[in-house]
Motif scaffolding. Structure first.
Motif, PDB file in Angstrom:
ATOM      1  N   PHE A   1       0.825  -1.207   0.000  1.00 10.52           N
ATOM      2  CA  PHE A   1       0.000   0.000   0.000  1.00 10.52           C
ATOM      3  C   PHE A   1       0.861   1.259   0.000  1.00 10.52           C
ATOM      4  O   PHE A   1       0.569   2.232  -0.696  1.00 10.52           O
ATOM      5  N   ALA A   2       1.924   1.257   0.796  1.00 10.02           N
ATOM      6  CA  ALA A   2       2.791   2.431   0.889  1.00 10.02           C
ATOM      7  C   ALA A   2       3.492   2.700  -0.440  1.00 10.02           C
ATOM      8  O   ALA A   2       3.533   3.844  -0.917  1.00 10.02           O
ATOM      9  N   VAL A   3       4.042   1.659  -1.042  1.00  5.76           N
ATOM     10  CA  VAL A   3       4.754   1.824  -2.313  1.00  5.76           C
ATOM     11  C   VAL A   3       3.788   2.226  -3.420  1.00  5.76           C
ATOM     12  O   VAL A   3       4.093   3.106  -4.241  1.00  5.76           O
ATOM     13  N   ASP A   4       2.614   1.603  -3.445  1.00  4.28           N
ATOM     14  CA  ASP A   4       1.618   1.957  -4.461  1.00  4.28           C
ATOM     15  C   ASP A   4       1.155   3.403  -4.293  1.00  4.28           C
ATOM     16  O   ASP A   4       0.877   4.090  -5.286  1.00  4.28           O
ATOM     17  N   ALA A   5       1.079   3.870  -3.042  1.00  2.00           N
ATOM     18  CA  ALA A   5       0.709   5.269  -2.813  1.00  2.00           C
ATOM     19  C   ALA A   5       1.742   6.198  -3.445  1.00  2.00           C
ATOM     20  O   ALA A   5       1.401   7.254  -3.994  1.00  2.00           O
ATOM     21  N   TYR A   6       2.999   5.798  -3.374  1.00  2.00           N
ATOM     22  CA  TYR A   6       4.061   6.609  -3.966  1.00  2.00           C
ATOM     23  C   TYR A   6       3.940   6.664  -5.482  1.00  2.00           C
ATOM     24  O   TYR A   6       3.975   7.752  -6.083  1.00  2.00           O
ATOM     25  N   ILE A   7       3.777   5.513  -6.114  1.00  2.00           N
ATOM     26  CA  ILE A   7       3.692   5.500  -7.570  1.00  2.00           C
ATOM     27  C   ILE A   7       2.424   6.208  -8.048  1.00  2.00           C
ATOM     28  O   ILE A   7       2.419   6.876  -9.085  1.00  2.00           O
ATOM     29  N   ASN A   8       1.343   6.111  -7.261  1.00  2.00           N
ATOM     30  CA  ASN A   8       0.110   6.814  -7.630  1.00  2.00           C
ATOM     31  C   ASN A   8       0.276   8.322  -7.480  1.00  2.00           C
ATOM     32  O   ASN A   8      -0.264   9.098  -8.286  1.00  2.00           O
ATOM     33  N   PHE A   9       1.022   8.756  -6.468  1.00  2.00           N
ATOM     34  CA  PHE A   9       1.294  10.182  -6.324  1.00  2.00           C
ATOM     35  C   PHE A   9       2.049  10.706  -7.543  1.00  2.00           C
ATOM     36  O   PHE A   9       1.687  11.737  -8.122  1.00  2.00           O
ATOM     37  N   VAL A  10       3.095  10.006  -7.929  1.00  5.60           N
ATOM     38  CA  VAL A  10       3.920  10.443  -9.054  1.00  5.60           C
ATOM     39  C   VAL A  10       3.096  10.487 -10.339  1.00  5.60           C
ATOM     40  O   VAL A  10       3.258  11.396 -11.158  1.00  5.60           O
ATOM     41  N   ALA A  11       2.181   9.523 -10.493  1.00  6.89           N
ATOM     42  CA  ALA A  11       1.361   9.477 -11.705  1.00  6.89           C
ATOM     43  C   ALA A  11       0.470  10.707 -11.841  1.00  6.89           C
ATOM     44  O   ALA A  11       0.183  11.153 -12.952  1.00  6.89           O
ATOM     45  N   GLY A  12       0.047  11.267 -10.708  1.00  3.99           N
ATOM     46  CA  GLY A  12      -0.849  12.414 -10.756  1.00  3.99           C
ATOM     47  C   GLY A  12      -0.179  13.746 -10.518  1.00  3.99           C
ATOM     48  O   GLY A  12      -0.828  14.793 -10.596  1.00  3.99           O
ATOM     49  N   ALA A  13       1.118  13.728 -10.244  1.00  3.36           N
ATOM     50  CA  ALA A  13       1.841  14.957  -9.931  1.00  3.36           C
ATOM     51  C   ALA A  13       2.497  15.544 -11.179  1.00  3.36           C
ATOM     52  O   ALA A  13       2.631  14.872 -12.210  1.00  3.36           O
ATOM     53  N   SER A  14       2.916  16.794 -11.066  1.00  2.00           N
ATOM     54  CA  SER A  14       3.742  17.371 -12.126  1.00  2.00           C
ATOM     55  C   SER A  14       5.121  16.721 -12.071  1.00  2.00           C
ATOM     56  O   SER A  14       5.510  16.142 -11.049  1.00  2.00           O
ATOM     57  N   TRP A  15       5.869  16.828 -13.142  1.00  2.54           N
ATOM     58  CA  TRP A  15       7.187  16.189 -13.146  1.00  2.54           C
ATOM     59  C   TRP A  15       8.109  16.860 -12.126  1.00  2.54           C
ATOM     60  O   TRP A  15       8.967  16.196 -11.535  1.00  2.54           O
ATOM     61  N   GLN A  16       7.901  18.155 -11.880  1.00  2.00           N
ATOM     62  CA  GLN A  16       8.723  18.828 -10.873  1.00  2.00           C
ATOM     63  C   GLN A  16       8.411  18.310  -9.465  1.00  2.00           C
ATOM     64  O   GLN A  16       9.311  18.131  -8.642  1.00  2.00           O
ATOM     65  N   GLU A  17       7.129  18.080  -9.186  1.00  2.00           N
ATOM     66  CA  GLU A  17       6.749  17.538  -7.883  1.00  2.00           C
ATOM     67  C   GLU A  17       7.284  16.125  -7.713  1.00  2.00           C
ATOM     68  O   GLU A  17       7.743  15.742  -6.636  1.00  2.00           O
ATOM     69  N   ALA A  18       7.217  15.340  -8.787  1.00  2.00           N
ATOM     70  CA  ALA A  18       7.751  13.986  -8.733  1.00  2.00           C
ATOM     71  C   ALA A  18       9.256  14.000  -8.488  1.00  2.00           C
ATOM     72  O   ALA A  18       9.784  13.190  -7.729  1.00  2.00           O
ATOM     73  N   ALA A  19       9.943  14.943  -9.126  1.00  2.00           N
ATOM     74  CA  ALA A  19      11.381  15.069  -8.906  1.00  2.00           C
ATOM     75  C   ALA A  19      11.670  15.426  -7.451  1.00  2.00           C
ATOM     76  O   ALA A  19      12.593  14.887  -6.830  1.00  2.00           O
ATOM     77  N   CYS A  20      10.878  16.305  -6.903  1.00  2.00           N
ATOM     78  CA  CYS A  20      11.040  16.712  -5.509  1.00  2.00           C
ATOM     79  C   CYS A  20      10.878  15.520  -4.568  1.00  2.00           C
ATOM     80  O   CYS A  20      11.597  15.405  -3.565  1.00  2.00           O
ATOM     81  N   SER A  21       9.955  14.627  -4.885  1.00  2.00           N
ATOM     82  CA  SER A  21       9.703  13.481  -4.005  1.00  2.00           C
ATOM     83  C   SER A  21      10.904  12.548  -3.919  1.00  2.00           C
ATOM     84  O   SER A  21      10.999  11.741  -2.990  1.00  2.00           O
ATOM     85  N   SER A  22      11.823  12.660  -4.856  1.00  2.00           N
ATOM     86  CA  SER A  22      13.004  11.796  -4.855  1.00  2.00           C
ATOM     87  C   SER A  22      14.064  12.276  -3.865  1.00  2.00           C
ATOM     88  O   SER A  22      15.078  11.589  -3.670  1.00  2.00           O
ATOM     89  N   LEU A  23      13.846  13.409  -3.231  1.00  3.08           N
ATOM     90  CA  LEU A  23      14.898  14.017  -2.423  1.00  3.08           C
ATOM     91  C   LEU A  23      15.162  13.313  -1.101  1.00  3.08           C
ATOM     92  O   LEU A  23      16.058  13.731  -0.350  1.00  3.08           O
ATOM     93  N   THR A  24      14.434  12.258  -0.795  1.00  5.20           N
ATOM     94  CA  THR A  24      14.840  11.433   0.345  1.00  5.20           C
ATOM     95  C   THR A  24      16.232  10.853   0.099  1.00  5.20           C
ATOM     96  O   THR A  24      16.904  10.416   1.039  1.00  5.20           O
ATOM     97  N   GLU A  25      16.669  10.874  -1.160  1.00  4.68           N
ATOM     98  CA  GLU A  25      18.027  10.419  -1.482  1.00  4.68           C
ATOM     99  C   GLU A  25      19.095  11.287  -0.824  1.00  4.68           C
ATOM    100  O   GLU A  25      20.252  10.868  -0.706  1.00  4.68           O
ATOM    101  N   MET A  26      18.721  12.497  -0.373  1.00  4.31           N
ATOM    102  CA  MET A  26      19.684  13.340   0.334  1.00  4.31           C
ATOM    103  C   MET A  26      20.216  12.629   1.579  1.00  4.31           C
ATOM    104  O   MET A  26      21.351  12.861   2.000  1.00  4.31           O
ATOM    105  N   PHE A  27      19.373  11.792   2.152  1.00  2.00           N
ATOM    106  CA  PHE A  27      19.718  11.159   3.423  1.00  2.00           C
ATOM    107  C   PHE A  27      20.199   9.717   3.253  1.00  2.00           C
ATOM    108  O   PHE A  27      20.616   9.089   4.223  1.00  2.00           O
ATOM    109  N   ALA A  28      20.146   9.208   2.020  1.00  2.00           N
ATOM    110  CA  ALA A  28      20.432   7.794   1.783  1.00  2.00           C
ATOM    111  C   ALA A  28      21.888   7.384   1.933  1.00  2.00           C
ATOM    112  O   ALA A  28      22.159   6.287   2.432  1.00  2.00           O
TER     113      ALA A  28
END
Length: 251
Positions: A125-152
């Motif tokens: 459910f959590a992972v599907d929520a992420y992919i569903n968010f990206v599907a409905g977001a702008s590409w800039q918002e989707a890019a922003c969601s990747s920024l958890t990589e700052m902490f990886a």
């Protein structure tokens, strides 16, 4: 967050605010802390690897959605590398294949992992929520969601340094994914952060970026919540109720 609520942050302060959300990165989750301390059992490590696989195979789908929505050729030229990193190319293994080798290094059956036999509903459910968010977001918002990589990179370095001592039964090839991602994550963060700082310029937009990054942190934390309940507290879904066998259900 401080200061005038209507005044946009400078790029430096905006980046600082984004990075401050690292306090909620899943490196602080009790399950991850147990992993670092070396107190997880073989079965718990295997459960984590099998469930994270579902997240791994979603990453290139997410990145393909960003490409499909992005009209900027130069950004697409850089972003496409993320798909290659995970899917690989003919003659070059990608992150998904390397993750499967991690699964094998922990003693899991490769095909069982591919078939998602151990994926918990909460993780799905959590992972599907992420992919569903990206599907409905702008590409800039989707890019922003990747920024958890700052902490990886920190969490990858922890595994590289602690696993050989804490989990010597895991074959050395199991560390390859984390070693590869340290360099890749730094490159991806530089690109994703640049997009975010350039696009989210008003205070309203910056607050939205903070909400997006918080959502992604929620996804990662929720995945570990499900695994912690199932593998640490021995409370997987439906643990306390009898479930009918599939072959006895009416057609």
């Amino acid at each position: 967050m401080t200061g005038n609520r209507d005044k946009a942050w400078s790029p430096a302060l905006f980046e600082q605010q984004l990075r401050s959300l690292g306090a909620q990165y899943h490196i602080h989750h009790p399950f991850q802390q147990m992993m670092y301390e070396g107190t997880l059992t073989r079965e718990q490590i295997q459960g984590w690897v099998a469930n994270r696989y579902y997240y791994q195979i979603t990453i290139p789908r997410k990145d393909a959605t960003v490409l499909a929505n992005c009209p900027d050729r130069l950004i697409r030229q850089q972003w496409v590398q993320r798909i290659i990193d995970h899917d690989g190319t003919d003659g070059s293994d990608g992150g998904i294949e390397v993750w499967l080798r991690l699964a094998e290094a922990t003693g899991l059956d490769r095909q069982d992992v591919i078939d998602e036999k151990m994926v918990l509903p909460g993780v799905r459910f959590a992972v599907d929520a992420y992919i569903n968010f990206v599907a409905g977001a702008s590409w800039q918002e989707a890019a922003c969601s990747s920024l958890t990589e700052m902490f990886a990179p920190t969490i990858h370095k922890q595994r590289i340094s602690s696993w050989p001592e804490k989990y010597p039964w895991i074959e050395s090839q199991g560390l390859d994914y984390f070693k590869n991602r340290i360099k890749e994550a730094h490159r991806d963060v530089e690109h994703g952060l640049s997009i975010t700082l350039q696009h989210f310029t008003s205070r309203e937009q910056q607050d939205r970026a903070m909400q997006i990054l918080q959502f992604k942190l929620d996804v990662l934390w929720s995945m570990l919540d499900a695994m912690h309940m199932a593998y640490v507290h021995n409370m997987p879904p439906y643990f306390n109720v009898a479930t009918p066998a599939t072959d006895t259900l009416p057609s």
